[in-house]
Design a protein around this motif. Structure first.
Motif, PDB file in Angstrom:
ATOM      1  N   VAL A 128       0.851  -1.211   0.000  1.00  0.00           N
ATOM      2  CA  VAL A 128       0.000   0.000   0.000  1.00  0.00           C
ATOM      3  C   VAL A 128       0.881   1.255   0.000  1.00  0.00           C
ATOM      4  O   VAL A 128       0.661   2.192  -0.788  1.00  0.00           O
ATOM      5  CB  VAL A 128      -0.969  -0.008   1.206  1.00  0.00           C
ATOM      6  CG1 VAL A 128      -1.696   1.323   1.327  1.00  0.00           C
ATOM      7  CG2 VAL A 128      -1.965  -1.156   1.071  1.00  0.00           C
ATOM      8  N   GLY A 129       1.887   1.267   0.846  1.00  0.00           N
ATOM      9  CA  GLY A 129       2.801   2.420   0.888  1.00  0.00           C
ATOM     10  C   GLY A 129       3.560   2.571  -0.427  1.00  0.00           C
ATOM     11  O   GLY A 129       3.724   3.684  -0.942  1.00  0.00           O
ATOM     12  N   GLY A 130       4.002   1.434  -0.963  1.00  0.00           N
ATOM     13  CA  GLY A 130       4.721   1.465  -2.241  1.00  0.00           C
ATOM     14  C   GLY A 130       3.842   2.003  -3.365  1.00  0.00           C
ATOM     15  O   GLY A 130       4.311   2.742  -4.243  1.00  0.00           O
ATOM     16  N   THR A 164      23.676  -1.675  -7.408  1.00  0.00           N
ATOM     17  CA  THR A 164      22.631  -0.647  -7.402  1.00  0.00           C
ATOM     18  C   THR A 164      21.226  -1.258  -7.543  1.00  0.00           C
ATOM     19  O   THR A 164      20.227  -0.564  -7.380  1.00  0.00           O
ATOM     20  CB  THR A 164      22.807   0.350  -8.565  1.00  0.00           C
ATOM     21  OG1 THR A 164      22.634  -0.353  -9.793  1.00  0.00           O
ATOM     22  CG2 THR A 164      24.169   1.019  -8.530  1.00  0.00           C
ATOM     23  N   ALA A 165      21.184  -2.564  -7.859  1.00  0.00           N
ATOM     24  CA  ALA A 165      19.904  -3.194  -8.216  1.00  0.00           C
ATOM     25  C   ALA A 165      18.828  -2.990  -7.155  1.00  0.00           C
ATOM     26  O   ALA A 165      17.680  -2.702  -7.464  1.00  0.00           O
ATOM     27  CB  ALA A 165      20.108  -4.675  -8.490  1.00  0.00           C
ATOM     28  N   THR A 166      19.206  -3.122  -5.899  1.00  0.00           N
ATOM     29  CA  THR A 166      18.228  -2.996  -4.807  1.00  0.00           C
ATOM     30  C   THR A 166      17.573  -1.628  -4.779  1.00  0.00           C
ATOM     31  O   THR A 166      16.410  -1.494  -4.412  1.00  0.00           O
ATOM     32  CB  THR A 166      18.943  -3.229  -3.453  1.00  0.00           C
ATOM     33  OG1 THR A 166      19.507  -4.523  -3.476  1.00  0.00           O
ATOM     34  CG2 THR A 166      17.983  -3.092  -2.275  1.00  0.00           C
ATOM     35  N   TRP A 167      18.325  -0.623  -5.211  1.00  0.00           N
ATOM     36  CA  TRP A 167      17.890   0.763  -5.003  1.00  0.00           C
ATOM     37  C   TRP A 167      17.181   1.362  -6.211  1.00  0.00           C
ATOM     38  O   TRP A 167      16.978   2.564  -6.285  1.00  0.00           O
ATOM     39  CB  TRP A 167      19.091   1.621  -4.577  1.00  0.00           C
ATOM     40  CG  TRP A 167      19.747   1.035  -3.374  1.00  0.00           C
ATOM     41  CD1 TRP A 167      20.907   0.341  -3.339  1.00  0.00           C
ATOM     42  CD2 TRP A 167      19.213   1.028  -2.051  1.00  0.00           C
ATOM     43  NE1 TRP A 167      21.169  -0.102  -2.075  1.00  0.00           N
ATOM     44  CE2 TRP A 167      20.143   0.311  -1.254  1.00  0.00           C
ATOM     45  CE3 TRP A 167      18.075   1.540  -1.442  1.00  0.00           C
ATOM     46  CZ2 TRP A 167      19.948   0.100   0.115  1.00  0.00           C
ATOM     47  CZ3 TRP A 167      17.871   1.347  -0.093  1.00  0.00           C
ATOM     48  CH2 TRP A 167      18.800   0.632   0.672  1.00  0.00           C
ATOM     49  N   MET A 168      16.794   0.509  -7.146  1.00  0.00           N
ATOM     50  CA  MET A 168      16.006   0.980  -8.297  1.00  0.00           C
ATOM     51  C   MET A 168      14.513   0.954  -7.924  1.00  0.00           C
ATOM     52  O   MET A 168      14.087   0.132  -7.106  1.00  0.00           O
ATOM     53  CB  MET A 168      16.246   0.067  -9.502  1.00  0.00           C
ATOM     54  CG  MET A 168      17.667   0.092 -10.004  1.00  0.00           C
ATOM     55  SD  MET A 168      17.969   1.642 -10.868  1.00  0.00           S
ATOM     56  CE  MET A 168      19.716   1.783 -10.654  1.00  0.00           C
ATOM     57  N   PRO A 169      13.701   1.813  -8.539  1.00  0.00           N
ATOM     58  CA  PRO A 169      12.296   1.938  -8.111  1.00  0.00           C
ATOM     59  C   PRO A 169      11.514   0.623  -8.088  1.00  0.00           C
ATOM     60  O   PRO A 169      10.872   0.304  -7.074  1.00  0.00           O
ATOM     61  CB  PRO A 169      11.711   2.907  -9.139  1.00  0.00           C
ATOM     62  CG  PRO A 169      12.856   3.666  -9.661  1.00  0.00           C
ATOM     63  CD  PRO A 169      14.038   2.758  -9.592  1.00  0.00           C
ATOM     64  N   ILE A 202      10.005  -1.290  -4.769  1.00  0.00           N
ATOM     65  CA  ILE A 202       8.578  -1.603  -4.649  1.00  0.00           C
ATOM     66  C   ILE A 202       8.397  -3.090  -4.333  1.00  0.00           C
ATOM     67  O   ILE A 202       7.609  -3.474  -3.455  1.00  0.00           O
ATOM     68  CB  ILE A 202       7.833  -1.210  -5.948  1.00  0.00           C
ATOM     69  CG1 ILE A 202       7.652   0.311  -5.985  1.00  0.00           C
ATOM     70  CG2 ILE A 202       6.493  -1.917  -6.068  1.00  0.00           C
ATOM     71  CD1 ILE A 202       7.167   0.842  -7.310  1.00  0.00           C
ATOM     72  N   ALA A 203       9.149  -3.932  -5.038  1.00  0.00           N
ATOM     73  CA  ALA A 203       9.042  -5.378  -4.819  1.00  0.00           C
ATOM     74  C   ALA A 203       9.475  -5.745  -3.397  1.00  0.00           C
ATOM     75  O   ALA A 203       8.816  -6.539  -2.711  1.00  0.00           O
ATOM     76  CB  ALA A 203       9.891  -6.111  -5.844  1.00  0.00           C
ATOM     77  N   LEU A 204      10.560  -5.132  -2.936  1.00  0.00           N
ATOM     78  CA  LEU A 204      11.059  -5.443  -1.587  1.00  0.00           C
ATOM     79  C   LEU A 204      10.087  -4.960  -0.513  1.00  0.00           C
ATOM     80  O   LEU A 204       9.848  -5.645   0.480  1.00  0.00           O
ATOM     81  CB  LEU A 204      12.438  -4.805  -1.369  1.00  0.00           C
ATOM     82  CG  LEU A 204      13.568  -5.410  -2.219  1.00  0.00           C
ATOM     83  CD1 LEU A 204      14.840  -4.588  -2.098  1.00  0.00           C
ATOM     84  CD2 LEU A 204      13.835  -6.858  -1.782  1.00  0.00           C
ATOM     85  N   LEU A 207      14.087   2.227   5.325  1.00  0.00           N
ATOM     86  CA  LEU A 207      15.163   2.656   4.425  1.00  0.00           C
ATOM     87  C   LEU A 207      14.709   2.500   2.965  1.00  0.00           C
ATOM     88  O   LEU A 207      14.949   3.377   2.126  1.00  0.00           O
ATOM     89  CB  LEU A 207      16.406   1.801   4.694  1.00  0.00           C
ATOM     90  CG  LEU A 207      17.732   2.337   4.165  1.00  0.00           C
ATOM     91  CD1 LEU A 207      18.056   3.714   4.711  1.00  0.00           C
ATOM     92  CD2 LEU A 207      18.859   1.356   4.483  1.00  0.00           C
ATOM     93  N   LEU A 208      14.038   1.378   2.704  1.00  0.00           N
ATOM     94  CA  LEU A 208      13.525   1.127   1.356  1.00  0.00           C
ATOM     95  C   LEU A 208      12.463   2.173   1.001  1.00  0.00           C
ATOM     96  O   LEU A 208      12.450   2.715  -0.104  1.00  0.00           O
ATOM     97  CB  LEU A 208      12.911  -0.272   1.267  1.00  0.00           C
ATOM     98  CG  LEU A 208      13.861  -1.439   1.589  1.00  0.00           C
ATOM     99  CD1 LEU A 208      13.072  -2.749   1.676  1.00  0.00           C
ATOM    100  CD2 LEU A 208      14.964  -1.556   0.544  1.00  0.00           C
ATOM    101  N   ALA A 209      11.582   2.438   1.988  1.00  0.00           N
ATOM    102  CA  ALA A 209      10.511   3.423   1.754  1.00  0.00           C
ATOM    103  C   ALA A 209      11.106   4.812   1.529  1.00  0.00           C
ATOM    104  O   ALA A 209      10.640   5.560   0.661  1.00  0.00           O
ATOM    105  CB  ALA A 209       9.550   3.439   2.942  1.00  0.00           C
ATOM    106  N   ALA A 210      12.160   5.131   2.299  1.00  0.00           N
ATOM    107  CA  ALA A 210      12.790   6.445   2.146  1.00  0.00           C
ATOM    108  C   ALA A 210      13.406   6.581   0.756  1.00  0.00           C
ATOM    109  O   ALA A 210      13.325   7.645   0.117  1.00  0.00           O
ATOM    110  CB  ALA A 210      13.846   6.651   3.222  1.00  0.00           C
ATOM    111  N   ALA A 211      14.011   5.501   0.286  1.00  0.00           N
ATOM    112  CA  ALA A 211      14.630   5.541  -1.052  1.00  0.00           C
ATOM    113  C   ALA A 211      13.553   5.747  -2.130  1.00  0.00           C
ATOM    114  O   ALA A 211      13.720   6.560  -3.050  1.00  0.00           O
ATOM    115  CB  ALA A 211      15.400   4.249  -1.304  1.00  0.00           C
TER     116      ALA A 211
END
Lengths: 295, 247
Positions: free
Chosen positions: B151-153, B196-201, B205-207, B221-225
């Protein structure tokens, strides 16, 4: 009572100079027509006034205040810029409710303006299915939503039936008589002649004239008079000697006389003992005047 | 500002596109839950009483944020395409304020879209498990975290899409840009520069939606990114719209 001030307005789109050092003032209490051929810069001027485009130089203000500086623009200024500026899948009523919500206007205003423009029956249909006249009425309804004292309307009569045009004319005149400032652009020049008292004419972004409608038509008329006489040759000689220019000299004794008015022609004819069968000043329409000025 | 937000919400709810998005998303999630449940226990898919299968079913709604990105993109480009932006700006000439209202309304719409998708996925999965008398083997907290992340994503994704739409402005080009960015450029960069793969949009979203990763980053951290991407796109849109001549 708000004056619109266009002050040395210039707008350039890339290499194209759309408006070139344009200055004029629109006063409240009268309907001002805004005339010019396609590409003359009318819409650009109106959009600059409404804060939709940024002038290259100069200003377009409401008595010195830019549109964005107005306290409640929707309650102060009503505008119609294009008939198709709505989502085709949204109903006319929904379109107006969205605007009313944003402008913090009561919901009953939506019903009132729908009634005013004659769209109540079609209000819940998708606006994409509206005729051009209905779209124009929807645009006018949006412009009137906030009961503004300033109306800026780009080609508002476009697509309206004769009844609609008459309604619009009465509405604008009524608003102006009650102190509103009304600026109406149009290509329907005859319509502007009926609606407007003042007219601003621009061409290639520059001001050609700003005056009363009748003053412009009179100036452009140049005292053209139709004369019919059985003594065409004698009258031609007498009028030419008096400085008139003659055109349209035909076998039926009809002359089109320029640069002399009807009383002067009558006097010359009496002095020269020339019989006249007709002496009719030719009314020049605003359209003729407009074409003369922009040609 | 509240009036502008309400007005933007009315725009969203008064066109068919919104409901098409909602119904299509719900239909897709229902179909995927059904297909996954039907194929569970076949040669290549573990049975329904496998925790991994159950988690996959429960997380079917995690597709919603990607749909929300496209939705956000359309929210602003539709205004430009149909020139309704003229009427919008005549009522509220402050373009940044208009964009701010759109950000809030689009984020809410994205969250609602994801809530429906998640609700359908979780509800459908639990119904299937109940009907087949299969015990639920996934912890509630894990399901809740995945649902909240989705939902947040979706809310942030919708704002990201809105920002890209505001920068590109042309509707077809904006949607194309978003899809190419997520489906082509992101995997390419992820392959070329794996760190950098983790930090792509799309990856973020998937994480957030509960996808497994060898790196255990905190959800915030993921949400902040992801919020960073949304913020950058929104600022870009604000700069573009502030300067744009509406002709």
């Amino acid at each position: 009572m708000t004056e619109l001030h266009i002050d040395h307005l210039t707008k350039r789109f890339g290499q194209t100079l759309a408006v070139d050092d344009l200055s004029f003032t629109v006063r409240p209490g009268v309907v001002t027509g805004f005339l010019g051929p396609n590409g003359a810069g009318k819409s650009t001027t109106m959009r600059a006034l409404l804060g939709l485009i940024t002038p290259t130089s100069g200003t377009a203000t409401f008595e010195g205040r830019h549109y964005r500086e107005l306290d409640e623009p929707a309650r102060q200024v009503g505008s119609l810029l294009e008939a198709d500026a709505f989502h085709p899948g949204r109903s006319g009523r929904a379109h107006l409710r969205i605007l009313a919500t944003s402008a913090r206007l009561p919901r009953h205003r939506v019903d009132e303006v729908l009634e005013l423009v004659g769209l109540s029956d079609a209000a819940d249909r998708s606006a994409g299915g509206y005729s051009l006249g209905m779209r124009q009425r929807l645009g006018l309804a949006a412009a009137l939503l906030g009961e503004p004292q300033v109306l800026i309307l780009d080609e508002p009569a476009n697509g309206l039936d004769p009844q609609g045009v008459r309604w619009l004319r009465d509405l604008l005149r009524h608003r102006a008589q009650h102190g509103a400032t009304v600026l109406v652009s149009s290509h329907l020049l005859a319509e502007v002649a009926l609606i407007a008292e003042q007219v601003v004419v621009i061409h290639e972004g520059r001001l050609l004239t700003h005056d009363r409608v009748d003053a412009i038509t009179n100036a452009a008329e140049g005292a053209t008079v139709l004369v019919r006489t059985p003594q065409g040759t004698e009258l031609l000689a007498a009028l030419t000697a008096a400085g008139a220019q003659i055109s349209g000299n035909d076998d039926n004794g009809r002359l089109l006389v320029h640069a002399l008015d009807a009383p002067a022609i009558g006097r010359i004819a009496r002095l020269e003992n020339i019989e006249l069968h007709e002496l009719t000043p030719q009314a020049t329409s605003l359209e003729d005047a407009f074409l003369k000025m922009t040609s | 500002m509240l009036a502008q937000i309400r007005s933007e919400m009315q725009k969203i709810t008064s066109v068919r596109t919104t409901w098409v998005f909602l119904v299509a998303t719900a239909g897709f999630v229902a179909l995927m839950v059904g297909v996954q449940a039907a194929t569970a226990g076949s040669e290549f898919v573990p049975p329904l009483d496998d925790p991994g299968t159950q988690l996959a079913l429960l997380q079917t709604g995690s597709i919603a944020p990607l749909i929300a990105i496209v939705f956000g993109c359309l929210a602003v480009t539709t205004e430009l395409r149909h020139h309704t932006i003229v009427a919008t700006l005549l009522v509220e000439p402050d373009r940044v304020r208009v964009l701010g209202a759109k950000v809030v309304a689009t984020a809410v719409a994205g969250a609602v879209l994801a809530t429906v998708a998640v609700g359908l996925a979780v509800g459908g999965t639990l119904a299937i498990l109940a009907l087949t008398s299969t015990p639920v083997l996934v912890a509630n907290v894990e399901v809740a975290a995945s649902a909240a992340g989705t939902v947040g994503g979706a809310a942030l994704g919708a704002v990201f899409g809105l920002g890209v739409g505001g920068i590109v402005r042309n509707q077809a080009l904006a949607v194309g840009t978003v899809l190419v960015l997520l489906l082509a450029i992101e995997p390419l960069i992820g392959t070329l520069v794996p760190e950098t793969a983790t930090w792509m949009p799309a990856s973020l979203i998937a994480l957030l939606g509960g996808a497994e990763s060898p790196d255990q980053y905190a959800w915030w951290l993921l949400a902040a990114a992801l919020a960073g991407y949304a913020a950058v796109a929104t600022v870009g849109a604000a700069l573009t719209l502030r300067r744009a001549d509406i002709t």
